[in-house]
Write a protein that holds these residues in place. Structure first.
Motif, short mmCIF file in Angstrom:
data_model
loop_
_atom_site.label_atom_id
_atom_site.label_comp_id
_atom_site.label_asym_id
_atom_site.label_seq_id
_atom_site.Cartn_x
_atom_site.Cartn_y
_atom_site.Cartn_z
N TRP A 335 -2.48 -25.41 -13.04
CA TRP A 335 -1.80 -24.55 -12.21
C TRP A 335 -2.54 -23.20 -12.41
CZ3 TRP A 335 2.68 -25.10 -9.86
CH2 TRP A 335 3.40 -26.02 -9.98
N LEU A 336 -3.42 -23.42 -13.49
CA LEU A 336 -3.86 -21.95 -13.70
C LEU A 336 -4.94 -21.49 -12.16
CD1 LEU A 336 -5.58 -19.76 -14.94
CD2 LEU A 336 -7.01 -20.97 -15.89
N MET A 338 -4.25 -23.04 -9.29
CA MET A 338 -3.15 -22.41 -7.87
C MET A 338 -3.00 -20.89 -7.84
SD MET A 338 -0.76 -25.76 -7.76
CE MET A 338 0.34 -25.19 -6.74
N ALA A 339 -2.44 -20.72 -9.44
CA ALA A 339 -2.83 -18.89 -9.17
C ALA A 339 -3.27 -18.13 -9.31
CB ALA A 339 -2.27 -18.92 -11.06
N VAL A 340 -5.27 -18.60 -9.78
CA VAL A 340 -6.21 -17.63 -9.20
C VAL A 340 -5.98 -17.80 -7.54
CG1 VAL A 340 -8.38 -17.86 -9.43
CG2 VAL A 340 -7.17 -18.15 -11.23
N ALA A 342 -4.11 -18.74 -5.12
CA ALA A 342 -3.00 -17.77 -4.71
C ALA A 342 -3.75 -16.36 -4.80
CB ALA A 342 -1.17 -17.59 -5.39
N ALA A 343 -3.99 -15.60 -5.20
CA ALA A 343 -4.38 -14.66 -5.40
C ALA A 343 -5.31 -14.27 -4.70
CB ALA A 343 -4.60 -14.00 -6.96
N THR A 344 -6.57 -15.55 -5.17
CA THR A 344 -7.49 -14.84 -3.66
C THR A 344 -7.08 -15.33 -2.41
OG1 THR A 344 -8.54 -17.08 -4.42
CG2 THR A 344 -9.23 -15.53 -5.79
N PRO A 381 -3.30 -21.91 -2.70
CA PRO A 381 -2.79 -22.54 -3.43
C PRO A 381 -2.88 -24.44 -4.02
CG PRO A 381 -0.99 -20.86 -2.49
CD PRO A 381 -2.24 -21.11 -1.59
#
Length: 456
Positions: A335-336, A338-340, A342-344, A381
Motif C-alpha cells: 500500500w505504501l 501504491m501511494a508513492v 500514484a503521486a509520481t 498505482p
C-alpha cells in the motif's frame, strides 16, 4: 525479529520507510544513468537515439538474468540472517560470488556472439544497425562487472544495509556523466559562467555512451565488492573461508532463481517482441518509445525500491518464524508503494512534456513521447501493486507462481493487444495495451497477496 520483539504499526512503517529510502535512491540512480545516456546521445539526433532504444529491451533481458542469479542467493541469506545463522549466510555469500562469475561470463560470451545479428533480428533500419550492434557488444562485455555489482548490492540489502549500495549507485551516476562526456563527444570548447575551457573527448558517439556506462559500472562493482568482502559486519571474509561450490546452496539458488530468470527472459522477450511491433512504425516512433520508457522508469523506480525493502523485511521475518509480522510487512509495503507511485504518476502526467524535452531536442519525438506518458500515468498505482507484491513474495521464497502470473499477463494480455491496436493507432495503441496490462497485473498480484497461499 529473531528475538520475538513485538512491533507497533508505526515501528513497522518506520522500518519499511527507512529501508525503502536508500533502496529507492539506488533504483532512481540507475534510471538517471539511462537519462544521462539518452539525453547525451539524444543531442546527436533521432537515429542515434533509436539505435540505443532498439537494443534496450535486449540489455534489460541480460541484466534481468544477472539480477535473478543474485536473487537466488540473497533470498537465502535474508532467511539465514533472520534466523540468526550468520555463518551460513557468509557461506551463501561465497557461493553467490562464484556462481555470479560463471553466469556472467556465459552471458557475456552469448551477447558477443549474437551482437552483430541482433539489430537485423529486431527489424532495424540499415542506418542504425551498426551503432546498435556496437552498443550491445560493449554492454555484453561489461556483464561480469554488472553481475558482481548485483550480487554485492543484493547481499548488503538483504542484511539491512541499504545505505552503501545507494551511495555507490549515486557515485556510479556521477562517474557515468564524467565518462560519457569524454567518450561520446569530440574534443570541444565549453563555455561555463563566462569561462571557456577545452574539454577533451574521444568522439565515439553511441559506442561512447556504452563505454562510459560500462566503466562506471566496473568502478562501482569494485567498490561494492570491496565493502562486502572487507567491511561488512556479516559478510566480511576470513582467511579460513573455503571457496568451493556447495551443492545445497547452489541447488536451492537454482530453485529460487530459475522462476525469476524465466520470468525476466519471458518479460524481456515480450519487450523485444514489442520493439519488433514498434520498429515498422518508423524512427520517430522507435525513439519516442525508447525515451518514454526511460522517462516512465523514473516514476516506477520508487516501487522497485520499496519492493527491495519488502523482500528484505519479509525474508528476515520469515527466517525468524514471525508469520504475522511477515503478513503485516507485506501488506504495508504494497500500500505504501501504491501511494508513492500514484503521486509520481501524477507528477509524470503534469510534467510529461518537460521530461521528454530533457531527453531529446526532436519536436516530433517529444510530442509523441509526452502523449504516451500521460496515458501511462493512470496505470502507475496498479503497477506498484505488482512490483512491491512481487518483492514481498520473493522474500518469502515464493518465486514460481508470481513468475507465471507475470508471464501470462504480458504475453496473453499486452502483446496481443499491442499487435491489434498498433495497426490502427500506431504507438498510442501499443501504450494503451501496456496500460491495460499493468492494471490487470496489479489486480492479480493483490489477489495473490491477500489469499496468503504464499505463506505456506
Amino acid at each position: 525479529m529473531k528475538d520475538g520483539v513485538e512491533l507497533s504499526g508505526m515501528q513497522r512503517f518506520q522500518m519499511v520507510f527507512y529501508l525503502s529510502i536508500p533502496a529507492i535512491m539506488a533504483q532512481i540512480t540507475s534510471v538517471v544513468m539511462q537519462y544521462i545516456d539518452a539525453s547525451m546521445v539524444g543531442s546527436l539526433g533521432a537515429s542515434a537515439s533509436a539505435s540505443i532504444g532498439l537494443v534496450s529491451s535486449s540489455t534489460w533481458l541480460f541484466s534481468g538474468v544477472c539480477g535473478s542469479a543474485a536473487s537466488g542467493f540473497s533470498i537465502q541469506a535474508a532467511h539465514c540472517i533472520g534466523a540468526g545463522k550468520i555463518q551460513e549466510a557468509r557461506s551463501i555469500m561465497r557461493q553467490a560470488i562464484l556462481a555470479g562469475i560463471c553466469v556472467s561470463l556465459l552471458l557475456a560470451v552469448t551477447g558477443c556472439l549474437i551482437g552483430g545479428w541482433l539489430p537485423v533480428w529486431l527489424g532495424a533500419a540499415t542506418e542504425i544497425r551498426q551503432d546498435a550492434s556496437r552498443y550491445f557488444l560493449v554492454f555484453a562485455l561489461s556483464l561480469p562487472a554488472l553481475q558482481l555489482n548485483r550480487v554485492a548490492g543484493g547481499l548488503l540489502q538483504c542484511s539491512g544495509n541499504m545505505k552503501v549500495p545507494g551511495m555507490l549507485n549515486i557515485l556510479m551516476c556521477i562517474l557515468d556523466v564524467v565518462f560519457n562526456c569524454f567518450f561520446i563527444f569530440p574534443t570541444r570548447m565549453i563555455h561555463v559562467a563566462g569561462l571557456t575551457f577545452r574539454c577533451p573527448g574521444a568522439g565515439l558517439g553511441v559506442m561512447g555512451a556504452a563505454l562510459g556506462t560500462a566503466l562506471a559500472e566496473l568502478v562501482t562493482a569494485v567498490l561494492m565488492m570491496g565493502f562486502l568482502c572487507l567491511r561488512s559486519s556479516i559478510f566480511r571474509l576470513r582467511r579460513t573461508d573455503r571457496w568451493r561450490f556447495e551443492k545445497r546452496y547452489i541447488s536451492r539458488a537454482l530453485r529460487l532463481a530459475a522462476p525469476i530468470a524465466w520470468e525476466n527472459i519471458m518479460m524481456c522477450g515480450a519487450m523485444v517482441a514489442t520493439t519488433r511491433v514498434v520498429a515498422p512504425l518508423g524512427t520517430v516512433a522507435i525513439a519516442a518509445n525508447s525515451f518514454a520508457i526511460t522517462a516512465e522508469s523514473l516514476c516506477y523506480m520508487p516501487g522497485y525500491g520499496i519492493g527491495d525493502a519488502a523482500m528484505t523485511l519479509v525474508g528476515q521475518s520469515m527466517g525468524a518464524g514471525r508469520r504475522e509480522l511477515t503478513r503485516k510487512f507485506a501488506r504495508m509495503a504494497v500500500w505504501l508503494g501504491m501511494a508513492v507511485m500514484a503521486a509520481t504518476g501524477a507528477v509524470m502526467y503534469l510534467s510529461a512534456s518537460a521530461m521528454m524535452a530533457i531527453l531529446t531536442p526532436d519536436a516530433g519525438v517529444r510530442l509523441l513521447g509526452a502523449q504516451v506518458l500521460r496515458l501511462e500515468a493512470f496505470a502507475e498505482p496498479m503497477y506498484a501493486a505488482s512490483i512491491v507484491a512481487s518483492g514481498a513474495l520473493r522474500g518469502a521464497g515464493d518465486t514460481l507462481i508470481p513468475s507465471m502470473m507475470n508471464f501470462v499477463s504480458i504475453w496473453a494480455v499486452r502483446l496481443p493487444l499491442a499487435i491489434l491496436l498498433s495497426g490502427c493507432m500506431g504507438l498510442m495503441g501499443v501504450w494503451i495495451a501496456m496500460c491495460a496490462e499493468l492494471c490487470f497485473r496489479g489486480a492479480i498480484f493483490l489477489i495473490r497477496l491477500y489469499r496468503e497461499r504464499w505463506m505456506k
